[in-house]
Design a protein around this motif. Structure first.
Motif, PDB file in Angstrom:
ATOM      1  N   GLN A  62       0.834  -1.193   0.000  1.00 11.81           N
ATOM      2  CA  GLN A  62       0.000   0.000   0.000  1.00 11.81           C
ATOM      3  C   GLN A  62       0.869   1.244   0.000  1.00 11.81           C
ATOM      4  O   GLN A  62       1.930   1.284   0.634  1.00 11.81           O
ATOM      5  N   SER A  63       0.411   2.269  -0.687  1.00 15.28           N
ATOM      6  CA  SER A  63       1.141   3.518  -0.755  1.00 15.28           C
ATOM      7  C   SER A  63       0.996   4.296   0.554  1.00 15.28           C
ATOM      8  O   SER A  63      -0.122   4.542   0.994  1.00 15.28           O
ATOM      9  N   PRO A  64       2.116   4.696   1.170  1.00 16.96           N
ATOM     10  CA  PRO A  64       2.014   5.503   2.377  1.00 16.96           C
ATOM     11  C   PRO A  64       1.702   6.976   2.090  1.00 16.96           C
ATOM     12  O   PRO A  64       1.461   7.744   3.013  1.00 16.96           O
ATOM     13  N   LEU A  65       1.706   7.349   0.811  1.00 16.24           N
ATOM     14  CA  LEU A  65       1.470   8.739   0.425  1.00 16.24           C
ATOM     15  C   LEU A  65       0.484   8.811  -0.737  1.00 16.24           C
ATOM     16  O   LEU A  65       0.382   7.884  -1.529  1.00 16.24           O
ATOM     17  N   ALA A  66      -0.219   9.922  -0.833  1.00 13.97           N
ATOM     18  CA  ALA A  66      -1.037  10.200  -2.008  1.00 13.97           C
ATOM     19  C   ALA A  66      -0.156  10.904  -3.042  1.00 13.97           C
ATOM     20  O   ALA A  66       0.761  11.643  -2.689  1.00 13.97           O
ATOM     21  N   GLY A  67      -0.433  10.661  -4.322  1.00 16.63           N
ATOM     22  CA  GLY A  67       0.337  11.309  -5.370  1.00 16.63           C
ATOM     23  C   GLY A  67       0.045  10.688  -6.714  1.00 16.63           C
ATOM     24  O   GLY A  67      -0.938   9.964  -6.879  1.00 16.63           O
ATOM     25  N   THR A  68       0.904  10.980  -7.677  1.00 10.24           N
ATOM     26  CA  THR A  68       0.766  10.461  -9.027  1.00 10.24           C
ATOM     27  C   THR A  68       1.958   9.565  -9.335  1.00 10.24           C
ATOM     28  O   THR A  68       3.104   9.999  -9.234  1.00 10.24           O
ATOM     29  N   ILE A  69       1.672   8.301  -9.700  1.00 13.79           N
ATOM     30  CA  ILE A  69       2.753   7.399 -10.089  1.00 13.79           C
ATOM     31  C   ILE A  69       3.213   7.789 -11.490  1.00 13.79           C
ATOM     32  O   ILE A  69       2.431   7.791 -12.435  1.00 13.79           O
ATOM     33  N   VAL A  70       4.491   8.144 -11.604  1.00 15.98           N
ATOM     34  CA  VAL A  70       5.042   8.563 -12.892  1.00 15.98           C
ATOM     35  C   VAL A  70       5.912   7.486 -13.526  1.00 15.98           C
ATOM     36  O   VAL A  70       6.229   7.556 -14.712  1.00 15.98           O
ATOM     37  N   GLU A  71       6.309   6.495 -12.717  1.00 14.30           N
ATOM     38  CA  GLU A  71       7.113   5.406 -13.267  1.00 14.30           C
ATOM     39  C   GLU A  71       6.959   4.183 -12.370  1.00 14.30           C
ATOM     40  O   GLU A  71       6.853   4.303 -11.153  1.00 14.30           O
ATOM     41  N   ARG A  72       6.925   3.016 -13.002  1.00 13.82           N
ATOM     42  CA  ARG A  72       6.872   1.738 -12.297  1.00 13.82           C
ATOM     43  C   ARG A  72       8.084   0.914 -12.713  1.00 13.82           C
ATOM     44  O   ARG A  72       8.527   1.008 -13.857  1.00 13.82           O
ATOM     45  N   ASN A  73       8.589   0.098 -11.812  1.00 13.10           N
ATOM     46  CA  ASN A  73       9.729  -0.765 -12.133  1.00 13.10           C
ATOM     47  C   ASN A  73       9.205  -1.984 -12.897  1.00 13.10           C
ATOM     48  O   ASN A  73       9.127  -3.087 -12.371  1.00 13.10           O
ATOM     49  N   THR A  74       8.830  -1.756 -14.157  1.00  7.70           N
ATOM     50  CA  THR A  74       8.216  -2.814 -14.951  1.00  7.70           C
ATOM     51  C   THR A  74       9.192  -3.962 -15.235  1.00  7.70           C
ATOM     52  O   THR A  74       8.763  -5.066 -15.549  1.00  7.70           O
ATOM     53  N   LYS A  75      10.486  -3.704 -15.089  1.00  5.10           N
ATOM     54  CA  LYS A  75      11.465  -4.785 -15.246  1.00  5.10           C
ATOM     55  C   LYS A  75      11.181  -5.900 -14.237  1.00  5.10           C
ATOM     56  O   LYS A  75      11.411  -7.077 -14.509  1.00  5.10           O
ATOM     57  N   ALA A  76      10.628  -5.521 -13.070  1.00  2.00           N
ATOM     58  CA  ALA A  76      10.334  -6.512 -12.032  1.00  2.00           C
ATOM     59  C   ALA A  76       9.204  -7.450 -12.444  1.00  2.00           C
ATOM     60  O   ALA A  76       9.110  -8.562 -11.931  1.00  2.00           O
ATOM     61  N   GLU A  77       8.351  -7.010 -13.373  1.00  2.00           N
ATOM     62  CA  GLU A  77       7.298  -7.907 -13.853  1.00  2.00           C
ATOM     63  C   GLU A  77       7.894  -9.044 -14.678  1.00  2.00           C
ATOM     64  O   GLU A  77       7.399 -10.171 -14.649  1.00  2.00           O
TER      65      GLU A  77
END
Length: 110
Positions: A62-77
């Motif tokens: 869960q996100s501890p902060l509110a905001g806008t996700i601008v990048e995800r570590n898609t390499k981990a997928e």
């Protein structure tokens, strides 16, 4: 400056807030075998941002902060085990912007 919340480390880097796996979380979950990022870019505090399936548990982070996700570590997928790396360039989860700095400062220090 780094903060700890919801079992992840949050570091402010410029105008972005980066979420990392902590060594404690890595130990608790075991070897990561599957990663799925949630789709919304806008997140509120405690929204689920990523689902991690590992050898010891299944965890929705869960996100501890509110905001806008601008990048995800898609390499981990594609390579879930990189989240078990000690290297911060590998074990990060998401990067946020538009975060309330007061909310970040209120988190416990790492």
């Amino acid at each position: 400056m780094a903060k700890l919340a919801n079992y992840i480390k949050v570091e402010k880097e410029g105008n972005q807030y980066v979420y990392y796996m902590t060594p404690e979380l890595q130990d608790d979950v075991g070897t990561v075998g599957y990663v799925e990022f949630m789709s919304p870019d806008k997140v509120e505090k405690n929204d689920e941002i990523v689902s991690i399936e590992a050898s010891k548990t299944v965890l929705d982070v869960q996100s501890p902060l509110a905001g806008t996700i601008v990048e995800r570590n898609t390499k981990a997928e594609d390579e879930p085990a990189i989240l078990n790396s000690e290297k911060p360039e590998d074990n990060w989860l998401v990067k946020l912007e538009d975060v309330d700095e007061d909310a970040f400062n209120a988190l416990p220090e790492a």
